[in-house]
Each structure stands twice: as C-alpha cells, then as structure tokens.
Scaffold this active site. Structure first.
Site, PDB file in Angstrom:
ATOM      1  N   PRO A   9      95.292  47.621   0.131  1.00 37.54           N
ATOM      2  CA  PRO A   9      96.377  48.586  -0.104  1.00 37.54           C
ATOM      3  C   PRO A   9      95.918  50.030  -0.289  1.00 37.54           C
ATOM      4  O   PRO A   9      94.901  50.288  -0.927  1.00 37.54           O
ATOM      5  CB  PRO A   9      97.036  48.071  -1.392  1.00 37.54           C
ATOM      6  CG  PRO A   9      96.005  47.208  -2.035  1.00 37.54           C
ATOM      7  CD  PRO A   9      95.217  46.604  -0.922  1.00 37.54           C
ATOM      8  N   ASN A  10      96.705  50.899   0.293  1.00 40.53           N
ATOM      9  CA  ASN A  10      96.555  52.361   0.196  1.00 40.53           C
ATOM     10  C   ASN A  10      95.429  52.938   1.062  1.00 40.53           C
ATOM     11  O   ASN A  10      95.289  54.151   1.161  1.00 40.53           O
ATOM     12  CB  ASN A  10      96.371  52.819  -1.269  1.00 40.53           C
ATOM     13  CG  ASN A  10      97.570  52.431  -2.129  1.00 40.53           C
ATOM     14  OD1 ASN A  10      98.706  52.723  -1.751  1.00 40.53           O
ATOM     15  ND2 ASN A  10      97.340  51.765  -3.236  1.00 40.53           N
ATOM     16  N   ARG A  17      94.624  60.677   0.704  1.00 43.18           N
ATOM     17  CA  ARG A  17      94.591  60.097  -0.638  1.00 43.18           C
ATOM     18  C   ARG A  17      93.407  60.667  -1.405  1.00 43.18           C
ATOM     19  O   ARG A  17      92.260  60.387  -1.090  1.00 43.18           O
ATOM     20  CB  ARG A  17      94.430  58.583  -0.517  1.00 43.18           C
ATOM     21  CG  ARG A  17      94.340  57.871  -1.831  1.00 43.18           C
ATOM     22  CD  ARG A  17      93.945  56.413  -1.622  1.00 43.18           C
ATOM     23  NE  ARG A  17      93.915  55.718  -2.890  1.00 43.18           N
ATOM     24  CZ  ARG A  17      93.396  54.514  -3.051  1.00 43.18           C
ATOM     25  NH1 ARG A  17      92.872  53.866  -2.020  1.00 43.18           N
ATOM     26  NH2 ARG A  17      93.377  53.949  -4.232  1.00 43.18           N
ATOM     27  N   TYR A  22      87.969  60.165  -2.177  1.00 46.38           N
ATOM     28  CA  TYR A  22      87.833  59.221  -1.055  1.00 46.38           C
ATOM     29  C   TYR A  22      87.422  59.892   0.258  1.00 46.38           C
ATOM     30  O   TYR A  22      87.188  59.196   1.250  1.00 46.38           O
ATOM     31  CB  TYR A  22      89.141  58.448  -0.866  1.00 46.38           C
ATOM     32  CG  TYR A  22      89.426  57.484  -1.997  1.00 46.38           C
ATOM     33  CD1 TYR A  22      88.675  56.324  -2.148  1.00 46.38           C
ATOM     34  CD2 TYR A  22      90.429  57.745  -2.927  1.00 46.38           C
ATOM     35  CE1 TYR A  22      88.921  55.441  -3.194  1.00 46.38           C
ATOM     36  CE2 TYR A  22      90.684  56.864  -3.976  1.00 46.38           C
ATOM     37  CZ  TYR A  22      89.927  55.714  -4.103  1.00 46.38           C
ATOM     38  OH  TYR A  22      90.164  54.840  -5.136  1.00 46.38           O
ATOM     39  N   ASN A  73      87.202  45.791   2.447  1.00 45.38           N
ATOM     40  CA  ASN A  73      87.484  46.665   1.309  1.00 45.38           C
ATOM     41  C   ASN A  73      88.800  46.163   0.722  1.00 45.38           C
ATOM     42  O   ASN A  73      89.878  46.453   1.236  1.00 45.38           O
ATOM     43  CB  ASN A  73      87.590  48.132   1.717  1.00 45.38           C
ATOM     44  CG  ASN A  73      87.727  49.032   0.479  1.00 45.38           C
ATOM     45  OD1 ASN A  73      88.088  48.550  -0.604  1.00 45.38           O
ATOM     46  ND2 ASN A  73      87.450  50.310   0.641  1.00 45.38           N
ATOM     47  N   ALA A  76      92.623  47.823  -4.391  1.00 42.71           N
ATOM     48  CA  ALA A  76      93.044  47.428  -5.746  1.00 42.71           C
ATOM     49  C   ALA A  76      93.029  45.916  -5.942  1.00 42.71           C
ATOM     50  O   ALA A  76      92.872  45.437  -7.076  1.00 42.71           O
ATOM     51  CB  ALA A  76      94.428  47.996  -6.040  1.00 42.71           C
ATOM     52  N   HIS A  79      90.357  43.997  -8.054  1.00 44.27           N
ATOM     53  CA  HIS A  79      90.396  43.852  -9.516  1.00 44.27           C
ATOM     54  C   HIS A  79      91.516  42.945  -9.996  1.00 44.27           C
ATOM     55  O   HIS A  79      91.695  42.776 -11.195  1.00 44.27           O
ATOM     56  CB  HIS A  79      90.569  45.250 -10.147  1.00 44.27           C
ATOM     57  CG  HIS A  79      89.765  46.308  -9.470  1.00 44.27           C
ATOM     58  ND1 HIS A  79      88.387  46.282  -9.450  1.00 44.27           N
ATOM     59  CD2 HIS A  79      90.119  47.412  -8.739  1.00 44.27           C
ATOM     60  CE1 HIS A  79      87.944  47.329  -8.752  1.00 44.27           C
ATOM     61  NE2 HIS A  79      88.973  48.017  -8.306  1.00 44.27           N
ATOM     62  N   GLU A  97      81.487  43.043   1.001  1.00 46.09           N
ATOM     63  CA  GLU A  97      82.505  43.779   0.237  1.00 46.09           C
ATOM     64  C   GLU A  97      82.102  45.253   0.226  1.00 46.09           C
ATOM     65  O   GLU A  97      80.963  45.577  -0.116  1.00 46.09           O
ATOM     66  CB  GLU A  97      82.549  43.226  -1.194  1.00 46.09           C
ATOM     67  CG  GLU A  97      83.511  43.959  -2.120  1.00 46.09           C
ATOM     68  CD  GLU A  97      83.395  43.458  -3.570  1.00 46.09           C
ATOM     69  OE1 GLU A  97      82.548  42.572  -3.847  1.00 46.09           O
ATOM     70  OE2 GLU A  97      84.129  43.984  -4.421  1.00 46.09           O
ATOM     71  N   HIS A  99      83.169  49.240  -0.928  1.00 45.10           N
ATOM     72  CA  HIS A  99      83.991  50.216  -1.649  1.00 45.10           C
ATOM     73  C   HIS A  99      83.490  51.603  -1.295  1.00 45.10           C
ATOM     74  O   HIS A  99      82.275  51.852  -1.325  1.00 45.10           O
ATOM     75  CB  HIS A  99      83.920  50.004  -3.160  1.00 45.10           C
ATOM     76  CG  HIS A  99      84.446  48.665  -3.556  1.00 45.10           C
ATOM     77  ND1 HIS A  99      85.797  48.398  -3.576  1.00 45.10           N
ATOM     78  CD2 HIS A  99      83.813  47.513  -3.879  1.00 45.10           C
ATOM     79  CE1 HIS A  99      85.970  47.131  -3.920  1.00 45.10           C
ATOM     80  NE2 HIS A  99      84.782  46.567  -4.098  1.00 45.10           N
ATOM     81  N   ILE A 100      84.415  52.480  -1.001  1.00 50.19           N
ATOM     82  CA  ILE A 100      84.065  53.857  -0.652  1.00 50.19           C
ATOM     83  C   ILE A 100      83.421  54.544  -1.859  1.00 50.19           C
ATOM     84  O   ILE A 100      82.423  55.257  -1.732  1.00 50.19           O
ATOM     85  CB  ILE A 100      85.336  54.608  -0.199  1.00 50.19           C
ATOM     86  CG1 ILE A 100      85.858  53.977   1.096  1.00 50.19           C
ATOM     87  CG2 ILE A 100      85.070  56.107  -0.021  1.00 50.19           C
ATOM     88  CD1 ILE A 100      87.281  54.398   1.468  1.00 50.19           C
ATOM     89  N   THR A 101      84.002  54.304  -3.025  1.00 48.24           N
ATOM     90  CA  THR A 101      83.503  54.936  -4.246  1.00 48.24           C
ATOM     91  C   THR A 101      82.613  53.964  -5.016  1.00 48.24           C
ATOM     92  O   THR A 101      82.639  52.743  -4.761  1.00 48.24           O
ATOM     93  CB  THR A 101      84.690  55.335  -5.157  1.00 48.24           C
ATOM     94  OG1 THR A 101      85.404  54.153  -5.532  1.00 48.24           O
ATOM     95  CG2 THR A 101      85.626  56.307  -4.448  1.00 48.24           C
ATOM     96  N   ARG A 106      83.454  54.314 -12.514  1.00 48.70           N
ATOM     97  CA  ARG A 106      84.837  54.782 -12.688  1.00 48.70           C
ATOM     98  C   ARG A 106      85.480  54.097 -13.904  1.00 48.70           C
ATOM     99  O   ARG A 106      84.780  53.723 -14.834  1.00 48.70           O
ATOM    100  CB  ARG A 106      85.614  54.536 -11.388  1.00 48.70           C
ATOM    101  CG  ARG A 106      85.038  55.349 -10.219  1.00 48.70           C
ATOM    102  CD  ARG A 106      85.833  55.141  -8.937  1.00 48.70           C
ATOM    103  NE  ARG A 106      87.206  55.580  -9.105  1.00 48.70           N
ATOM    104  CZ  ARG A 106      88.168  55.360  -8.203  1.00 48.70           C
ATOM    105  NH1 ARG A 106      87.869  54.726  -7.068  1.00 48.70           N
ATOM    106  NH2 ARG A 106      89.391  55.794  -8.396  1.00 48.70           N
ATOM    107  N   ARG A 110      87.898  48.922 -13.101  1.00 50.71           N
ATOM    108  CA  ARG A 110      87.344  48.804 -11.734  1.00 50.71           C
ATOM    109  C   ARG A 110      85.973  48.141 -11.703  1.00 50.71           C
ATOM    110  O   ARG A 110      85.432  47.849 -10.642  1.00 50.71           O
ATOM    111  CB  ARG A 110      87.229  50.187 -11.086  1.00 50.71           C
ATOM    112  CG  ARG A 110      88.560  50.802 -10.766  1.00 50.71           C
ATOM    113  CD  ARG A 110      88.384  52.121 -10.033  1.00 50.71           C
ATOM    114  NE  ARG A 110      89.507  52.987 -10.278  1.00 50.71           N
ATOM    115  CZ  ARG A 110      90.655  52.948  -9.598  1.00 50.71           C
ATOM    116  NH1 ARG A 110      90.813  52.116  -8.599  1.00 50.71           N
ATOM    117  NH2 ARG A 110      91.640  53.761  -9.917  1.00 50.71           N
TER     118      ARG A 110
HETATM  119  C1  DQA Z   1      88.227  51.216  -3.595  1.00 46.51           C
HETATM  120  C2  DQA Z   1      88.067  51.190  -5.112  1.00 46.51           C
HETATM  121  C3  DQA Z   1      89.238  50.480  -5.769  1.00 46.51           C
HETATM  122  O1  DQA Z   1      89.059  50.469  -7.182  1.00 46.51           O
HETATM  123  C4  DQA Z   1      90.533  51.199  -5.454  1.00 46.51           C
HETATM  124  O2  DQA Z   1      91.631  50.500  -5.985  1.00 46.51           O
HETATM  125  C5  DQA Z   1      90.707  51.450  -3.987  1.00 46.51           C
HETATM  126  C6  DQA Z   1      89.558  51.830  -3.186  1.00 46.51           C
HETATM  127  C7  DQA Z   1      87.118  52.027  -2.896  1.00 46.51           C
HETATM  128  O3  DQA Z   1      87.000  51.912  -1.683  1.00 46.51           O
HETATM  129  O4  DQA Z   1      86.389  52.779  -3.552  1.00 46.51           O
HETATM  130  O5  DQA Z   1      91.829  51.433  -3.478  1.00 46.51           O
HETATM  131  O6  DQA Z   1      88.148  49.883  -3.107  1.00 46.51           O
END
Ligand code: DQA
Length: 144
Positions: A9-10, A17, A22, A73, A76, A79, A97, A99-101, A106, A110
């Site tokens: 999502p997102n 965003r 990001y 990825n 959300a 978690h 797996e 994650h961009i961040t 954080r 997370r």
């Molecule tokens: C994320 C990190 C997640 O905590 C967050 O909810 C995201 C992006 C990342 O790519 O850093 O939507 O997965």
C-alpha cells in the site's frame, strides 16, 4: 528465472509521497528500472503494486504455484499482516524483502516485521536501489 516484484500500500504514490523520505523516483520509473535491469540479467520480471491485501495474497499464491522468486516491499503490511507472512511462507523460491527506508531507524512500530522471519534476505535503507540490488542478488544466486 521468473521474478515478481510486488509492492504494497501507498507505494504507487512514490515520487509524491514524502519525497524527503522516499525519494523523487515515481513508481512508473522504478518499474522501468527493474524491467531494464531484469532484461540485462536475463530475468523474467513482473512489477506490480496494489493497495488491496487480497490482491497481494493472490500474487504471492501464484508465485508459490509457479516457483517464482519474489522481491517484496510489503510497505505497511510488513508491520501488521500475519496473512501476508503465511502466504510468503508458502514460497519455494527465494523471497527478498525490500524497504526503501531503514525501518530500524524509524518509529518503534516499524522495527518489527512479520515478513523478515520467512524471507531469504532483507534489504532496508538503500532507497529504490534496494530493488535493483535484490534483482542482482537473485541473478547471482541462480548462477552460483
Ligand atoms: C516501507 C517502510 C514501511 O514502514 C512503510 O509503511 C512503507 C514503506 C519502505 O519501503 O521503507 O510504506 O516499506
């Protein structure tokens, strides 16, 4: 090797965003970079994104049935989703797996991932390059 690059999502809003967190690369640009690199590495790739958990579960089930590797990825759902973890646990090919961040640097919610215990590898904090690193690693792993 068949690889699904699946995004939760997102992530379709990448570029718009929170760019300071990001980055400014859009989802369409990210997808094109993955497709270009996959062609170079001789991987067959499909890059998909969804905000609907049932759709993500179906894609993971399909990857399990086809023996495809997955770069995921979960956003959300990382978690929150026991269902996604249980689907990922059915995969037979590697799961990376991404994650961009750096989720560990954080908010505390997370730092827990339902997915990491069933992943083959995890990449966090490398920006969108993490996806490309994952594809390179999958290709190298297949060759070794
Ligand atoms: C994320 C990190 C997640 O905590 C967050 O909810 C995201 C992006 C990342 O790519 O850093 O939507 O997965």
């Amino acid at each position: 090797m068949n690889v699904r690059v699946l995004n939760g999502p997102n992530l379709g809003r990448l570029g718009r965003r929170k760019p300071a967190r990001y980055g400014t690369v859009t989802f369409a640009e990210l997808a094109r970079s993955c497709e270009a690199l996959a062609a170079e590495l001789d991987l067959s790739v499909r890059v998909l994104r969804t905000d609907a958990e049932h759709e993500m579960l179906r894609w993971v089930h399909e990857a399990a049935d086809e023996g495809a590797a997955v770069v995921l990825n979960p956003a959300a759902w990382t978690h929150t989703s026991v269902a996604l973890r249980e689907a990922c646990a059915m995969l037979t090919a590697p799961l990376v797996e991404v994650h961009i961040t750096n989720v560990h640097a954080r908010e505390s919610f997370r730092t827990h991932s339902y997915i990491s215990p069933v992943a083959t590898a995890t990449i966090a904090g490398c920006g969108v390059s993490g996806y490309l690193l994952a594809l390179r690693w999958l290709a190298a792993r297949e060759r070794s």
